[in-house]
Design a protein around this motif. Structure first.
Motif, short mmCIF file in Angstrom:
data_model
loop_
_atom_site.label_atom_id
_atom_site.label_comp_id
_atom_site.label_asym_id
_atom_site.label_seq_id
_atom_site.Cartn_x
_atom_site.Cartn_y
_atom_site.Cartn_z
N VAL A 326 -39.68 106.01 -24.25
CA VAL A 326 -39.43 105.04 -23.19
C VAL A 326 -38.91 105.74 -21.94
N HIS A 327 -39.46 105.39 -20.79
CA HIS A 327 -38.95 105.88 -19.50
C HIS A 327 -38.56 104.69 -18.64
N ASP A 328 -37.44 104.83 -17.94
CA ASP A 328 -36.96 103.73 -17.11
C ASP A 328 -37.24 103.97 -15.63
N PHE A 329 -37.60 102.89 -14.96
CA PHE A 329 -37.85 102.97 -13.51
C PHE A 329 -37.16 101.78 -12.85
N VAL A 330 -36.38 102.08 -11.83
CA VAL A 330 -35.69 101.02 -11.09
C VAL A 330 -36.31 100.93 -9.70
N PHE A 331 -36.77 99.73 -9.37
CA PHE A 331 -37.35 99.49 -8.05
C PHE A 331 -36.30 98.78 -7.22
N GLY A 332 -35.82 99.47 -6.19
CA GLY A 332 -34.72 98.87 -5.44
C GLY A 332 -34.61 99.44 -4.04
N TRP A 333 -33.41 99.29 -3.49
CA TRP A 333 -33.17 99.76 -2.12
C TRP A 333 -33.12 101.26 -2.09
N THR A 334 -33.22 101.79 -0.91
CA THR A 334 -33.14 103.23 -0.78
C THR A 334 -31.68 103.64 -0.61
N PRO A 335 -31.31 104.77 -1.19
CA PRO A 335 -29.97 105.28 -0.88
C PRO A 335 -29.98 105.84 0.54
N GLU A 336 -28.81 106.13 1.10
CA GLU A 336 -28.77 106.81 2.40
C GLU A 336 -29.52 108.12 2.21
N PRO A 339 -34.51 111.41 7.05
CA PRO A 339 -35.53 110.63 7.73
C PRO A 339 -36.85 110.72 6.98
N PRO A 340 -37.70 109.68 7.08
CA PRO A 340 -38.99 109.74 6.39
C PRO A 340 -39.87 110.87 6.94
N ASN A 341 -40.55 111.54 6.04
CA ASN A 341 -41.43 112.64 6.42
C ASN A 341 -42.78 112.34 5.82
N ASP A 342 -43.78 112.16 6.65
CA ASP A 342 -45.05 111.70 6.13
C ASP A 342 -46.21 112.60 6.51
N GLY A 343 -45.94 113.85 6.76
CA GLY A 343 -47.02 114.77 7.07
C GLY A 343 -47.92 114.22 8.16
N TYR A 344 -49.22 114.30 7.91
CA TYR A 344 -50.19 113.81 8.90
C TYR A 344 -50.58 112.36 8.65
N CYS A 345 -49.93 111.73 7.68
CA CYS A 345 -50.47 110.46 7.20
C CYS A 345 -49.76 109.22 7.71
N GLY A 346 -49.01 109.34 8.80
CA GLY A 346 -48.54 108.13 9.46
C GLY A 346 -47.22 107.60 8.94
N SER A 347 -46.11 108.06 9.46
CA SER A 347 -44.81 107.54 9.05
C SER A 347 -44.58 106.18 9.69
N MET A 348 -43.92 105.27 8.96
CA MET A 348 -43.52 104.01 9.56
C MET A 348 -42.13 104.11 10.16
N GLY A 349 -41.48 105.25 9.97
CA GLY A 349 -40.21 105.47 10.66
C GLY A 349 -38.98 104.89 9.99
N TYR A 350 -39.16 104.30 8.80
CA TYR A 350 -38.01 103.74 8.09
C TYR A 350 -38.09 104.13 6.63
N SER A 351 -36.94 104.07 5.98
CA SER A 351 -36.89 104.24 4.54
C SER A 351 -36.00 103.13 3.99
N PHE A 352 -36.63 102.11 3.42
CA PHE A 352 -35.86 100.96 2.92
C PHE A 352 -35.77 100.91 1.40
N TRP A 353 -36.77 101.51 0.73
CA TRP A 353 -36.96 101.27 -0.70
C TRP A 353 -36.94 102.57 -1.47
N SER A 354 -36.82 102.44 -2.79
CA SER A 354 -36.88 103.64 -3.63
C SER A 354 -37.28 103.27 -5.05
N ILE A 355 -37.80 104.27 -5.77
CA ILE A 355 -37.95 104.17 -7.22
C ILE A 355 -36.95 105.15 -7.81
N GLY A 452 -40.76 103.88 1.16
CA GLY A 452 -40.01 104.45 0.05
C GLY A 452 -40.38 104.02 -1.35
N LEU A 453 -41.03 102.86 -1.52
CA LEU A 453 -41.28 102.35 -2.88
C LEU A 453 -42.52 103.00 -3.48
#
Ligand code: C2O
Ligand code: CU
Ligand code: CU
Length: 460
Positions: A326-336, A339-355, A452-453
């Motif tokens: 069994v592996h656990d995954f929590v889908f929730g808010w992002t910790p502090e 900044p988001p780093n998205d290479g060439y693929c288009g950052s939205m400029g925010y990080s709200f979520w996390s796994i 982030g999700l």
């Protein structure tokens, strides 16, 4: 004219004939798909700034056959980077289309050859996985039909690609995402379309059996669907044949189809000419909306739903639950975090979520390791916990899984690639890790994915 000729002659199923040149890809010659700017009149005035595979039409339905090789050359005719993903196809990792994880982004003027053999028949779809939000919101989502090796005997086949656009009254694009939406349920479009049309009507033989393939390729909306007829059955879910009889949805209990999910209905067309069977959606605070109509034409075939044999099961390995780790995954808010780093693929400029408290950098996999490492051939249970008040369609690339338990509802054990995780829900899904590689694992509300999700699972 026999029944099949008649079918192929209707506008609705013209694609199946291959007359458009899109669907007759031989195994040898690559089918060329050129991502390019497009314009299209959703209402009275043309909307510019679309992204499609032709200058003035939606991305076409791509056809393949189970067990037969496909060869798709994706050319980038835009100035942005891109990469194409084949949602739900269990193919080699190198063909999965995820930038940095499985390939480098495709620059403007460059191309990438995707060659694979779909192991499963059913309804799948394709979309970019680099500049995902921008390109999908501007139109680049298409359906893939992988035909059964043996014809299951329908009189018609109708694809309905549901997706919304966010337009102003003059038909120009409104901002395609908002920080407010990204941190909540996502930003919804305001022009709801089926195959880019509003409530299109498709002709099929009266009394015939039609396979209605509904795909939710929207970036945000969870569609609540039902049909106007009870002469229908759900025959497949997220590509795979439904092995159990599922209740037909109704206005009161519509079927929740999240972004990325698909449902196939077998519909018996009304016997009388001009009568329709409608695909309906329930929208918050609005009257029931007709998304698309199937209209009976011709002399009448008098088919019966009971004539249909069950679709043959796809070759998906069944997990051994007694020996599954069994592996656990929590889908929730992002910790502090950084900044988001998205290479060439288009950052939205925010990080709200996390796994598991780790936000992923949008489309780009740089800088974070796998969420889990699974051993090839072994069975696993992934326990998915939603810590947020929002719904999340959680999608895993490259592997098919089965939900086995929820703390909130009785989930039918249907093979899938995308699970709609409800508020406060914990769902256990089971799978056999039988496809090696790094497989993206993310929410298919693209604003969540891109803030982030997201993450990936490694099968070694
Ligand atoms: Cu349909 Cu990672 O996507
Ligand atoms: Cu996918
Ligand atoms: Cu989400």
């Amino acid at each position: 004219m026999n029944r099949r000729d008649f079918l192929l002659g209707t506008a609705a199923s013209a694609g199946a004939l291959g007359a458009g040149g899109w669907s007759l890809a031989s195994a040898a010659a690559a089918q060329r798909l050129t991502i390019q700017p497009a314009s299209f009149a959703f209402r009275n005035t043309p909307t510019r700034g679309l992204v499609s595979l032709s200058p003035d039409a939606p991305p076409p339905v791509l056809f393949g056959t189970q067990g037969e090789p496909m060869n798709l050359r994706v050319e980038n005719g835009t100035e942005d980077y891109t990469a194409m993903h084949w949602h739900g196809l269990r193919i080699a990792n190198a063909m999965d289309g995820v930038p940095y994880l499985t390939q480098m982004p495709i620059a403007g003027g460059e191309s990438f050859d995707y060659t694979f053999t779909p192991p499963d028949a059913g309804t799948y779809w394709y979309h970019p996985h680099c500049m995902t939000m921008a390109q999908m919101a501007h139109g680049l989502t298409g359906v893939m039909v992988i035909r059964e090796a043996e014809d299951p005997g329908f009189d018609g086949d109708q694809v309905v690609n549901l997706r919304d656009f966010r337009l102003d009254d003059a038909g120009a694009f409104l901002p395609y995402y908002t920080a407010r939406g990204a941190a909540r349920g996502g930003t919804h479009g305001n022009v709801l379309t089926a195959n880019w049309l509003q409530a299109p009507v498709y002709d099929h033989p009266a009394g015939g059996l039609v396979r209605l393939r509904v795909v939710n390729s929207d970036t945000t909306r969870i569609y609540k669907l039902h049909l106007s007829t009870d002469q229908a059955r759900i025959i497949a879910w997220d590509g795979h044949p439904a092995e159990i009889e599922l209740p037909l949805p109704s206005a009161k209990e519509p079927l929740l189809v999240g972004p990325g999910q698909r449902v196939d209905f077998a519909v018996q067309m009304p016997a009388g000419e001009e009568q329709t069977a409608d695909l309906l959606a329930e929208l918050p605070g609005q009257p029931t909306r007709t998304m698309a109509q199937l209209r009976s034409v011709g002399a009448g075939l008098a088919r019966d739903l009971r004539e249909l044999k069950p679709l043959p099961a796809n070759p998906v390995a069944r997990p051994d639950l007694a020996n599954a780790e069994v592996h656990d995954f929590v889908f929730g808010w992002t910790p502090e975090g950084g900044p988001p780093n998205d290479g060439y693929c288009g950052s939205m400029g925010y990080s709200f979520w996390s796994i598991n408290r780790t936000p992923w950098a949008g489309d780009a996999a740089k800088g974070t390791g796998p969420l889990a490492v699974l051993e090839r051939g072994k069975s696993y249970v992934l326990r998915l916990r939603n810590e947020s008040p929002n719904l999340h369609p959680i999608h895993l690339h490259g592997l098919a899984f089965v939900p086995i338990r929820s703390n909130l509802r009785k989930l039918p054990p249907l093979v899938t690639d995308t699970l709609l995780l409800l508020k406060d829900e914990v769902v256990e899904i089971a799978l056999v890790a039988d496809n090696p590689g790094d497989w993206a694992f993310h929410c298919h509300v693209i604003e969540h994915q891109k803030t982030g999700l997201a993450g990936y699972i490694r099968v070694v």
